[in-house]
Design an enzyme around this catalytic site. Structure first.
Site, PDB file in Angstrom:
ATOM      1  NE  ARG A   1       3.699 -11.160 -11.257  1.00 52.24           N
ATOM      2  CZ  ARG A   1       2.789  -9.638 -10.954  1.00 52.24           C
ATOM      3  NH1 ARG A   1       3.055  -8.838 -11.485  1.00 52.24           N
ATOM      4  NH2 ARG A   1       1.921  -9.980 -10.515  1.00 52.24           N
TER       5      ARG A   1
ATOM      6  CG  HIS B   1       5.929  -5.686  -6.991  1.00 53.51           C
ATOM      7  ND1 HIS B   1       5.789  -7.136  -7.282  1.00 53.51           N
ATOM      8  CD2 HIS B   1       4.615  -5.079  -7.641  1.00 53.51           C
ATOM      9  CE1 HIS B   1       4.871  -7.139  -8.440  1.00 53.51           C
ATOM     10  NE2 HIS B   1       3.583  -6.748  -8.565  1.00 53.51           N
TER      11      HIS B   1
HETATM   12  N1  LIG Z   1       3.426  -3.943 -11.361  1.00 48.37           N
HETATM   13  C1  LIG Z   1       2.757  -4.023 -10.865  1.00 48.37           C
HETATM   14  O1  LIG Z   1       1.747  -3.431  -9.937  1.00 48.37           O
HETATM   15  C2  LIG Z   1       1.611  -4.922 -11.986  1.00 48.37           C
HETATM   16  C3  LIG Z   1       0.327  -5.005 -11.765  1.00 48.37           C
HETATM   17  C4  LIG Z   1      -0.566  -4.953 -12.117  1.00 48.37           C
HETATM   18  C5  LIG Z   1      -0.356  -6.322 -13.479  1.00 48.37           C
HETATM   19  N2  LIG Z   1       0.888  -6.147 -13.691  1.00 48.37           N
HETATM   20  C6  LIG Z   1       1.133  -7.506 -14.669  1.00 48.37           C
HETATM   21  O2  LIG Z   1       0.924  -7.413 -15.790  1.00 48.37           O
HETATM   22  C7  LIG Z   1       0.424  -8.606 -16.340  1.00 48.37           C
HETATM   23  C8  LIG Z   1      -0.737  -8.097 -17.472  1.00 48.37           C
HETATM   24  O3  LIG Z   1      -1.399  -8.047 -17.250  1.00 48.37           O
HETATM   25  P1  LIG Z   1      -3.010  -7.904 -17.799  1.00 48.37           P
HETATM   26  O4  LIG Z   1      -4.361  -7.550 -16.941  1.00 48.37           O
HETATM   27  O5  LIG Z   1      -2.939  -7.021 -18.615  1.00 48.37           O
HETATM   28  O6  LIG Z   1      -2.914  -9.251 -18.601  1.00 48.37           O
HETATM   29  P2  LIG Z   1      -4.051  -9.453 -19.422  1.00 48.37           P
HETATM   30  O7  LIG Z   1      -5.392  -8.738 -19.696  1.00 48.37           O
HETATM   31  O8  LIG Z   1      -3.824 -11.262 -19.983  1.00 48.37           O
HETATM   32  O9  LIG Z   1      -3.408  -9.465 -20.759  1.00 48.37           O
HETATM   33  C9  LIG Z   1      -2.193  -9.880 -21.783  1.00 48.37           C
HETATM   34  C10 LIG Z   1      -1.228  -9.347 -22.730  1.00 48.37           C
HETATM   35  O10 LIG Z   1       0.129  -9.762 -22.979  1.00 48.37           O
HETATM   36  C11 LIG Z   1      -0.127 -10.133 -23.944  1.00 48.37           C
HETATM   37  N3  LIG Z   1       0.938 -11.369 -24.423  1.00 48.37           N
HETATM   38  C12 LIG Z   1       0.703 -12.845 -23.610  1.00 48.37           C
HETATM   39  N4  LIG Z   1       1.340 -13.351 -24.102  1.00 48.37           N
HETATM   40  C13 LIG Z   1       2.513 -13.212 -25.302  1.00 48.37           C
HETATM   41  C14 LIG Z   1       3.115 -13.374 -25.648  1.00 48.37           C
HETATM   42  N5  LIG Z   1       4.413 -14.421 -25.940  1.00 48.37           N
HETATM   43  N6  LIG Z   1       3.881 -12.556 -27.057  1.00 48.37           N
HETATM   44  C15 LIG Z   1       3.425 -11.354 -27.230  1.00 48.37           C
HETATM   45  N7  LIG Z   1       1.974 -10.795 -26.225  1.00 48.37           N
HETATM   46  C16 LIG Z   1       1.353 -11.981 -25.475  1.00 48.37           C
HETATM   47  C17 LIG Z   1      -1.726 -10.397 -24.691  1.00 48.37           C
HETATM   48  O11 LIG Z   1      -1.783 -10.941 -26.349  1.00 48.37           O
HETATM   49  P3  LIG Z   1      -3.316 -11.751 -26.793  1.00 48.37           P
HETATM   50  O12 LIG Z   1      -4.006 -10.126 -26.563  1.00 48.37           O
HETATM   51  O13 LIG Z   1      -3.352 -11.797 -28.055  1.00 48.37           O
HETATM   52  O14 LIG Z   1      -3.901 -12.494 -25.056  1.00 48.37           O
HETATM   53  C18 LIG Z   1      -2.587  -9.626 -24.120  1.00 48.37           C
HETATM   54  O15 LIG Z   1      -2.480  -8.608 -25.470  1.00 48.37           O
HETATM   55  C19 LIG Z   1       0.038  -9.270 -15.337  1.00 48.37           C
HETATM   56  O16 LIG Z   1       0.293 -10.836 -16.047  1.00 48.37           O
HETATM   57  C20 LIG Z   1       1.249  -8.096 -14.172  1.00 48.37           C
HETATM   58  O17 LIG Z   1       2.277  -9.617 -14.006  1.00 48.37           O
HETATM   59  C21 LIG Z   1       2.471  -5.664 -12.736  1.00 48.37           C
END
Ligand SMILES: NC(=O)c1ccc[n+]([C@@H]2O[C@H](COP(=O)([O-])OP(=O)(O)OC[C@H]3O[C@@H](n4cnc5c(N)ncnc54)[C@H](OP(=O)(O)O)[C@@H]3O)[C@@H](O)[C@H]2O)c1
Length: 310
Positions: free
Chosen positions: A225, A273
């Site tokens: 983000r 985005h």
């Molecule tokens: N640009 C785009 O088009 C687009 C599209 C889709 C998503 N996104 C972004 O990608 C993000 C991630 O999506 P996702 O589905 O992969 O989420 P997810 O499955 O919930 O994975 C989040 C990961 O981040 C780690 N994390 C969370 N807080 C942390 C911290 N304080 N320090 C270190 N690591 C941390 C988590 O650790 P743990 O494994 O230990 O829980 C997990 O490995 C979304 O929230 C969104 O903002 C962007």
């Protein structure tokens, strides 16, 4: 019994058609034209105006239209106790993996230098290549998005390291976790990818201190983000070569204002985005499934841990 679509600025008719194709008996109304007196068990939202969800009568669940839920969690008026769900979709993760792989290869194969040479009509076979100098791509966040990125890069035999809050990714020989291991992680990577969720703990994580813990001349890819990034810190790290190039898909203000310096920066590659876009045809089923579950008081799919923030 109804669903409220709260997605201002988005075309909603395709969503309505695809949701109703899953269950023709569904009542789907588009905010702000909700029907007075009707109860809405579920809201499906993207970038709702803060306060709008709290005013919807009957709400038992809110689903994000994307993988991220920061737009819901940062709304201080959003009532506690209402479960939040998000999109988990293999197609979304594949698109994200494609995007990050593309940008990694742009940096690894020095596409910027080759384009400059083309523009200047310079034929040189001794093109400097950083192929051997890629320590590893460092993926911040090894969840749905990060894992797909890791699979894609390792299939190309590109070295990858990962960092998360708690998880040590099973496919990686070097996987770091928690704030105490962040510095070691940064020291081991020179292409840094942010695929973290945005919440209080991760806001501003792409900052001066992070950039200067990377080897000099590293690359940064932000697909998390916009608020993960301190924009001025990136600009000054680019100015003095600490960061060589950045690929940015997300911004503090979207659409990115016309006068923003990122648009014309020679060392920034930006996209609007689009790294991974939710396809209604792929996710209507999981949304309607959750609606049925909420009506039947059954456990929901893809719930967010509200106390954790993601
Ligand atoms: N640009 C785009 O088009 C687009 C599209 C889709 C998503 N996104 C972004 O990608 C993000 C991630 O999506 P996702 O589905 O992969 O989420 P997810 O499955 O919930 O994975 C989040 C990961 O981040 C780690 N994390 C969370 N807080 C942390 C911290 N304080 N320090 C270190 N690591 C941390 C988590 O650790 P743990 O494994 O230990 O829980 C997990 O490995 C979304 O929230 C969104 O903002 C962007």
């Amino acid at each position: 019994m109804a669903i409220a679509l709260v997605c201002p600025g988005r075309t909603t008719h395709l969503w309505i058609d695809l949701l109703k194709a899953q269950d023709p008996s569904l009542q789907v109304d588009v905010w702000p034209d909700l029907v007075p007196g009707r109860l809405y068990e579920m809201a499906i939202t993207w970038n709702h105006p803060p306060g709008s969800l709290a005013a919807i009568p009957g709400l038992k669940c809110v689903s994000s239209l994307g993988a991220g839920v920061d737009h819901i969690m940062f709304d201080e008026t959003f009532p506690e106790g209402i479960p939040v769900t998000r999109i988990v979709d293999a197609g979304l993760a594949t698109e994200m993996a494609e995007y990050v792989t593309l940008m990694t290869l742009v940096f690894k194969r020095e596409l910027f230098s080759h384009l400059e040479r083309q523009r200047a009509r310079i034929w040189r076979k001794d093109a400097a290549t950083k192929q051997d100098r890629v320590l590893a791509v460092g993926v911040m966040g090894v969840g749905e998005m990060g894992s797909a990125i890791i699979r894609s890069l390792t299939a190309l035999e590109i070295p990858v390291v990962g960092w998360s809050r708690t998880t040590r990714h099973p496919q990686l020989s070097r996987s770091y976790a928690g704030p105490n291991e962040f510095r070691d992680f940064l020291g081991a990577t020179n292409i840094l990818v942010c695929a973290l969720p945005l919440y209080r703990e991760t806001e501003g994580i792409l900052c001066r201190e992070t950039f200067y813990s990377l080897p000099h001349g590293s690359y940064v890819i932000n697909v998390g983000r916009g608020r993960h990034l301190i924009e001025e810190d990136l600009l000054s790290a680019l100015d003095d070569g600490q960061v060589a190039h950045a690929a940015l898909d997300v911004f503090r203000t979207e659409p990115l204002p016309e006068e923003h310096p990122f648009w014309s920066h020679p060392h920034i590659l930006l996209t609007t985005h689009i790294a991974a876009i939710t396809r209604p045809e792929n996710v209507a089923r999981q949304l309607v499934e959750n609606y049925h579950r909420v009506c039947a008081n059954e456990p929901l799919l893809n719930t967010v841990d509200r106390s954790r923030g993601y």
